[in-house]
Design an enzyme around this catalytic site. Sequence first.
Site, short mmCIF file in Angstrom:
data_model
loop_
_atom_site.label_atom_id
_atom_site.label_comp_id
_atom_site.label_asym_id
_atom_site.label_seq_id
_atom_site.Cartn_x
_atom_site.Cartn_y
_atom_site.Cartn_z
N PHE A 147 0.80 -1.23 0.00
CA PHE A 147 0.00 0.00 0.00
C PHE A 147 0.83 1.27 0.00
O PHE A 147 0.34 2.34 -0.36
CB PHE A 147 -0.94 0.01 1.22
N LYS A 171 -1.83 -6.64 -9.67
CA LYS A 171 -2.85 -6.72 -8.61
C LYS A 171 -2.47 -5.66 -7.58
O LYS A 171 -1.67 -5.91 -6.69
CB LYS A 171 -2.85 -8.12 -7.99
N GLU A 174 -5.07 -3.42 -2.16
CA GLU A 174 -6.50 -3.12 -2.00
C GLU A 174 -6.72 -1.88 -1.13
O GLU A 174 -7.80 -1.32 -1.10
CB GLU A 174 -7.25 -4.33 -1.41
N ARG A 175 -5.65 -1.45 -0.42
CA ARG A 175 -5.82 -0.24 0.41
C ARG A 175 -5.50 1.04 -0.37
O ARG A 175 -6.01 2.10 -0.04
CB ARG A 175 -4.96 -0.35 1.66
N SER A 224 4.89 -7.25 3.16
CA SER A 224 5.42 -7.58 4.49
C SER A 224 6.18 -8.91 4.46
O SER A 224 5.99 -9.73 3.56
CB SER A 224 4.28 -7.61 5.49
N CYS A 279 9.66 1.22 3.74
CA CYS A 279 10.54 0.08 4.03
C CYS A 279 11.98 0.53 4.22
O CYS A 279 12.81 -0.26 4.64
CB CYS A 279 10.44 -0.96 2.93
N GLU A 377 9.23 -5.06 12.99
CA GLU A 377 8.86 -3.89 12.18
C GLU A 377 7.59 -3.24 12.77
O GLU A 377 6.63 -3.93 13.09
CB GLU A 377 8.58 -4.32 10.73
P1 NAD Z 1 1.11 -6.69 2.82
O1 NAD Z 1 2.07 -7.83 2.85
O2 NAD Z 1 -0.03 -6.69 3.77
O3 NAD Z 1 0.43 -6.61 1.35
C1 NAD Z 1 1.20 -6.63 0.17
C2 NAD Z 1 0.40 -7.29 -0.94
O4 NAD Z 1 0.15 -8.64 -0.58
C3 NAD Z 1 -0.96 -6.63 -1.16
O5 NAD Z 1 -1.17 -6.50 -2.54
C4 NAD Z 1 -1.94 -7.59 -0.51
O6 NAD Z 1 -3.16 -7.67 -1.21
C5 NAD Z 1 -1.23 -8.94 -0.57
N1 NAD Z 1 -1.48 -9.79 0.62
C6 NAD Z 1 -1.64 -9.38 1.91
N2 NAD Z 1 -1.80 -10.44 2.72
C7 NAD Z 1 -1.74 -11.54 1.94
C8 NAD Z 1 -1.84 -12.93 2.19
N3 NAD Z 1 -2.02 -13.41 3.41
N4 NAD Z 1 -1.74 -13.78 1.15
C9 NAD Z 1 -1.54 -13.33 -0.11
N5 NAD Z 1 -1.44 -12.02 -0.40
C10 NAD Z 1 -1.54 -11.13 0.59
O7 NAD Z 1 1.97 -5.36 2.92
P2 NAD Z 1 1.45 -3.87 3.10
O8 NAD Z 1 0.93 -3.70 4.48
O9 NAD Z 1 0.59 -3.48 1.95
O10 NAD Z 1 2.81 -3.07 2.94
C11 NAD Z 1 3.68 -2.79 4.00
C12 NAD Z 1 4.81 -3.79 4.07
O11 NAD Z 1 5.52 -3.81 2.84
C13 NAD Z 1 5.84 -3.45 5.14
O12 NAD Z 1 6.21 -4.63 5.79
C14 NAD Z 1 6.99 -2.88 4.34
O13 NAD Z 1 8.26 -2.99 4.95
C15 NAD Z 1 6.92 -3.69 3.11
N6 NAD Z 1 7.57 -3.03 2.00
C16 NAD Z 1 8.77 -3.52 1.60
C17 NAD Z 1 9.45 -2.90 0.58
C18 NAD Z 1 10.78 -3.43 0.14
O14 NAD Z 1 11.27 -2.94 -0.87
N7 NAD Z 1 11.38 -4.39 0.80
C19 NAD Z 1 8.92 -1.76 -0.04
C20 NAD Z 1 7.69 -1.27 0.42
C21 NAD Z 1 7.02 -1.92 1.44
#
Ligand code: NAD
Length: 476
Positions: A147, A171, A174-175, A224, A279, A377
């Site tokens: 997001f 994809k 969704e937020r 994440s 991140c 985190e």
């Molecule tokens: P998230 O993992 O909740 O969601 C990321 C994506 O995965 C979304 O599109 C979501 O729909 C999908 N998703 C969520 N839960 C899922 C599940 N159980 N099964 C399958 N798909 C699922 O992450 P977020 O809250 O949107 O973003 C924040 C996180 O992303 C933080 O942990 C941050 O550190 C990380 N991040 C990492 C980087 C990097 O480059 N390493 C960059 C930006 C953000």
Amino acid sequence: MISNLIGSQWRSPDVEGSLPIYNPATGEVIGQVPMSGAKEVDEAVKAAAAAYQSWSHTALMERVRLMFRYKALLEEHFEDLASIITRHHGKTLEESRGEVRRGIEVVDFACGAPTLLQGRTMRDVSAGVDQDLYRYPVGVCAGIPPFNFPVMIPLWMFPLAVVAGNTFVLKPSERTPLGATRLAEIFVEAGFPEGVLNVVHGGSEAVNALLVHPDINAISFVGSALVARHVYKTAAEHGKRVQALGGAKNHIVVMPDADPEITVPAILNSAFGNAGERCLAGSVAVAVGRAAEGLLGPLAEAAAKMVVGPGDQPGVQVGPLIRADHRDRVAGWVDKGVAEGAELLVDGRGQISRQGFFLGPTILDNVTSDMAVGREEIFGPVLSIARAATLDEAIGQANRMALGNMATIFTQSGKAAREFRERVEAGMTGINVPIAQPFAFFPFSGWKGSFYGDLHVHGTDGIEFFTRKKVVVTRW
Ligand code: NAD
């Protein structure tokens, strides 16, 4: 309700579930996002697979011409994209502009495809035998962004994929689905053929359908840590190449010779920029030796004065968090830290009572890596301060983290900076910079639990990821 893009059509999918899209600065609902499932994913993959037949054979210079047109249109819609980010993510307009710029830089890089996609040749490898290496696209690829960068992170993914001759299913989070939707509209306006980019809105059900779909060959994921691991395992098990970028717990090491005039604003930017939802955010500042003496007072004073408010208002430095439940979880970390023995130096929880999903900059002192607050985190505007007697001890603390995205040091000593660079286990390392973000032509190179895979996003790693190699051995 926003629509999916399948082939040439923007379609409102016939699904039962949807989620609200919020303006986090007011808490108002500004739209609905459909929760697509396996059926919608399959339609998108079919459209991408059909488009692949001709797109993968479209002349390189035609693909590049379209990419240049896309770049020009993104510049034209720059302010529009920035305001969409602020409206549904919450970050300040200045931060949104920075995000759009960093995203467009990947498109700039993709326009270099005529050089980037070249192979190699070697004549006479043995008598009368030549060998040539060619690059081919990998097929239908999918992108799953988080997001927190609704425009930049989708742009890490599909421009490099499509310029290399692949077709794509995106994809979005969704937020924050509105940034990717606008990017796709502009992509269509640029004249790319139908089916080259498809967009399916949804959550984990749509993601899981992508991970196992037999006609998808590559998955680019950012999110994440736990979900990154799940995506990596599942997609790899289903025969796909995967790059899965996960979470972070970044350390900022402050040496006693660091100049507080430089260090204080840098730490504020690193920890509280983007409301800490980054991140590459500095999460733990480690004061080495007597560094804490000149640092803590000015840091606490400046953090308490940061202007918290709606990201579209002038002068605001810290916008809202993404959702009320996330804000409450982050605030819960403050209680947890205090219960674990940390000392609350600045408390931003006074902002919770206002309308919207706000939390002010918060600082916890005397945090150690044994505490959950010093290890996990948090992803919000909470900075932990730790102490170390020596640089060696500070590096040891950073290296105890399971995650290894970024680490940065502030010092005037070349020797200390070099030692830090050599020994710290973080794939993005900074020296006197708050955020060590690689530009589009270098890889975004997290280590340890922050990354699953071997080829990182963007840079030449991105080209490697979205191409497969064929070696031809010839004798006439
Ligand atoms: P998230 O993992 O909740 O969601 C990321 C994506 O995965 C979304 O599109 C979501 O729909 C999908 N998703 C969520 N839960 C899922 C599940 N159980 N099964 C399958 N798909 C699922 O992450 P977020 O809250 O949107 O973003 C924040 C996180 O992303 C933080 O942990 C941050 O550190 C990380 N991040 C990492 C980087 C990097 O480059 N390493 C960059 C930006 C953000």
